[in-house]
Design a protein around this motif. Structure first.
Motif, mmCIF file in Angstrom:
data_model
loop_
_atom_site.group_PDB
_atom_site.id
_atom_site.type_symbol
_atom_site.label_atom_id
_atom_site.label_comp_id
_atom_site.label_asym_id
_atom_site.label_seq_id
_atom_site.Cartn_x
_atom_site.Cartn_y
_atom_site.Cartn_z
ATOM 1 N N ASP A 82 0.853 -1.183 0.000
ATOM 2 C CA ASP A 82 0.000 0.000 0.000
ATOM 3 C C ASP A 82 0.893 1.239 0.000
ATOM 4 O OD1 ASP A 82 -1.775 2.042 0.494
ATOM 5 O OD2 ASP A 82 -2.382 1.320 2.465
ATOM 6 N N THR A 83 0.686 2.122 -0.946
ATOM 7 C CA THR A 83 1.525 3.318 -1.048
ATOM 8 C C THR A 83 0.812 4.569 -0.542
ATOM 9 O OG1 THR A 83 0.808 3.661 -3.330
ATOM 10 C CG2 THR A 83 2.859 2.411 -2.985
ATOM 11 N N THR A 84 -0.341 4.401 0.109
ATOM 12 C CA THR A 84 -1.068 5.568 0.611
ATOM 13 C C THR A 84 -0.516 6.061 1.941
ATOM 14 O OG1 THR A 84 -2.752 4.205 1.685
ATOM 15 C CG2 THR A 84 -3.180 4.913 -0.592
ATOM 16 N N THR A 85 0.382 5.290 2.546
ATOM 17 C CA THR A 85 1.025 5.719 3.789
ATOM 18 C C THR A 85 2.528 5.540 3.658
ATOM 19 O OG1 THR A 85 0.879 3.527 4.807
ATOM 20 C CG2 THR A 85 -0.969 5.010 5.190
ATOM 21 N N GLU A 86 3.276 6.209 4.497
ATOM 22 C CA GLU A 86 4.725 6.062 4.518
ATOM 23 C C GLU A 86 5.112 4.628 4.882
ATOM 24 O OE1 GLU A 86 7.693 7.638 3.971
ATOM 25 O OE2 GLU A 86 6.481 9.134 2.974
ATOM 26 N N ALA A 87 6.252 4.184 4.397
ATOM 27 C CA ALA A 87 6.743 2.839 4.718
ATOM 28 C C ALA A 87 8.031 2.870 5.527
ATOM 29 C CB ALA A 87 6.957 2.038 3.438
ATOM 30 N N THR A 88 8.763 3.970 5.479
ATOM 31 C CA THR A 88 10.044 4.036 6.191
ATOM 32 C C THR A 88 9.949 5.052 7.321
ATOM 33 O OG1 THR A 88 10.841 5.606 4.531
ATOM 34 C CG2 THR A 88 11.452 3.292 4.241
ATOM 35 N N TYR A 89 10.402 4.634 8.499
ATOM 36 C CA TYR A 89 10.296 5.457 9.697
ATOM 37 C C TYR A 89 11.636 5.530 10.416
ATOM 38 C CZ TYR A 89 5.282 4.901 9.051
ATOM 39 O OH TYR A 89 4.014 4.912 8.530
ATOM 40 N N GLU A 90 11.904 6.673 10.982
ATOM 41 C CA GLU A 90 13.061 6.862 11.834
ATOM 42 C C GLU A 90 12.672 6.428 13.245
ATOM 43 O OE1 GLU A 90 15.892 10.574 13.257
ATOM 44 O OE2 GLU A 90 14.010 10.986 12.233
ATOM 45 N N SER A 91 13.441 5.541 13.838
ATOM 46 C CA SER A 91 13.156 5.084 15.206
ATOM 47 C C SER A 91 13.579 6.176 16.181
ATOM 48 C CB SER A 91 13.902 3.789 15.518
ATOM 49 O OG SER A 91 13.434 2.748 14.705
ATOM 50 N N LEU A 92 12.632 6.695 16.931
ATOM 51 C CA LEU A 92 12.930 7.749 17.898
ATOM 52 C C LEU A 92 12.817 7.260 19.341
ATOM 53 C CD1 LEU A 92 11.096 10.744 16.204
ATOM 54 C CD2 LEU A 92 13.526 10.175 16.141
ATOM 55 N N ILE A 93 12.001 6.255 19.566
ATOM 56 C CA ILE A 93 11.836 5.692 20.909
ATOM 57 C C ILE A 93 11.967 4.180 20.793
ATOM 58 C CG2 ILE A 93 10.294 5.412 22.875
ATOM 59 C CD1 ILE A 93 8.857 7.976 21.883
ATOM 60 N N THR A 94 12.895 3.618 21.538
ATOM 61 C CA THR A 94 13.094 2.171 21.540
ATOM 62 C C THR A 94 13.130 1.701 22.983
ATOM 63 O OG1 THR A 94 14.386 2.308 19.514
ATOM 64 C CG2 THR A 94 14.631 0.297 20.798
ATOM 65 N N VAL A 95 12.416 0.656 23.264
ATOM 66 C CA VAL A 95 12.397 0.073 24.606
ATOM 67 C C VAL A 95 12.974 -1.329 24.515
ATOM 68 C CG1 VAL A 95 10.938 -0.658 26.523
ATOM 69 C CG2 VAL A 95 10.373 1.410 25.238
ATOM 70 N N THR A 96 13.910 -1.614 25.383
ATOM 71 C CA THR A 96 14.528 -2.936 25.446
ATOM 72 C C THR A 96 13.982 -3.655 26.671
ATOM 73 O OG1 THR A 96 16.505 -2.024 24.438
ATOM 74 C CG2 THR A 96 16.726 -4.158 25.522
ATOM 75 N N PRO A 97 13.562 -4.919 26.515
ATOM 76 C CA PRO A 97 13.045 -5.642 27.670
ATOM 77 C C PRO A 97 14.127 -5.833 28.728
ATOM 78 C CG PRO A 97 13.060 -7.054 25.729
ATOM 79 C CD PRO A 97 13.565 -5.709 25.309
ATOM 80 N N PRO A 98 13.728 -5.997 29.986
ATOM 81 C CA PRO A 98 14.721 -6.219 31.048
ATOM 82 C C PRO A 98 15.519 -7.490 30.780
ATOM 83 C CG PRO A 98 12.481 -6.423 31.895
ATOM 84 C CD PRO A 98 12.378 -6.038 30.458
ATOM 85 N N ARG A 99 16.734 -7.524 31.288
ATOM 86 C CA ARG A 99 17.614 -8.661 31.049
ATOM 87 C C ARG A 99 17.402 -9.816 32.012
ATOM 88 N NH1 ARG A 99 21.689 -7.705 27.353
ATOM 89 N NH2 ARG A 99 21.885 -5.533 26.766
ATOM 90 N N HIS A 100 16.594 -9.633 33.035
ATOM 91 C CA HIS A 100 16.387 -10.734 33.972
ATOM 92 C C HIS A 100 15.544 -11.816 33.302
ATOM 93 C CE1 HIS A 100 12.280 -9.373 34.721
ATOM 94 N NE2 HIS A 100 12.768 -8.153 34.875
ATOM 95 N N PRO A 101 15.821 -13.067 33.638
ATOM 96 C CA PRO A 101 15.084 -14.156 32.989
ATOM 97 C C PRO A 101 13.611 -14.140 33.391
ATOM 98 C CG PRO A 101 16.527 -15.015 34.698
ATOM 99 C CD PRO A 101 16.798 -13.534 34.598
ATOM 100 N N ARG A 102 12.776 -14.373 32.425
ATOM 101 C CA ARG A 102 11.343 -14.472 32.686
ATOM 102 C C ARG A 102 10.922 -15.917 32.478
ATOM 103 N NH1 ARG A 102 8.915 -9.412 29.418
ATOM 104 N NH2 ARG A 102 8.889 -10.979 27.808
#
Length: 134
Positions: A82-102
């Motif tokens: 679909d070309t009616t919306t943008e396809a490429t985005y600049e990542s401005l907010i990234t969240v990394t999950p905690p490193r402790h085992p789940r």
């Protein structure tokens, strides 16, 4: 950088689409700077699909699209998005999950919605590889 491509896929084209999407993801994931990707189907509208791929940078994204095999398999798929919306985005907010085992999820939580054979991207990737060997 985040690539987000939306597709409209009819039920009769779903198997071919998942095979092509799996191959595209495989090829892009093998490129330097690619952090991985996935394809998914909308929960409320089975005809809507999305393919997302993360890259280290815009340069990594552009370089990933250069090799012949990528131009041969990925470019035609992306051209159907679909070309009616943008396809490429600049990542401005990234969240990394905690490193402790789940604890691992219970089997019922792994996939609450039953998968149809055409949605199995691993199987689709295997179909794509077997077709290339022929």
């Amino acid at each position: 950088m985040l690539l987000v491509c939306r597709f409209r896929v009819s039920p009769s084209e779903e198997s071919a689409f998942t095979t092509r999407a799996a191959r595209a993801l495989e090829l892009l994931a093998a490129r330097p700077g690619c952090r991985g990707g996935e394809a998914g189907r909308a929960i409320e509208d089975a005809g809507q699909w999305v393919l997302t791929v993360r890259f280290d940078s815009v340069d990594a994204y552009r370089r990933a699209l250069g090799p012949f095999e990528v131009r041969e398999h990925v470019h035609p798929l992306l051209a159907e998005a679909d070309t009616t919306t943008e396809a490429t985005y600049e990542s401005l907010i990234t969240v990394t999950p905690p490193r402790h085992p789940r604890p691992p999820p219970q089997p019922a939580e792994l996939n609450p919605r039953p998968r149809t054979p055409s949605c199995d991207l691993a199987a689709a990737a295997e179909r794509a590889r077997s077709q290339e060997r022929v």
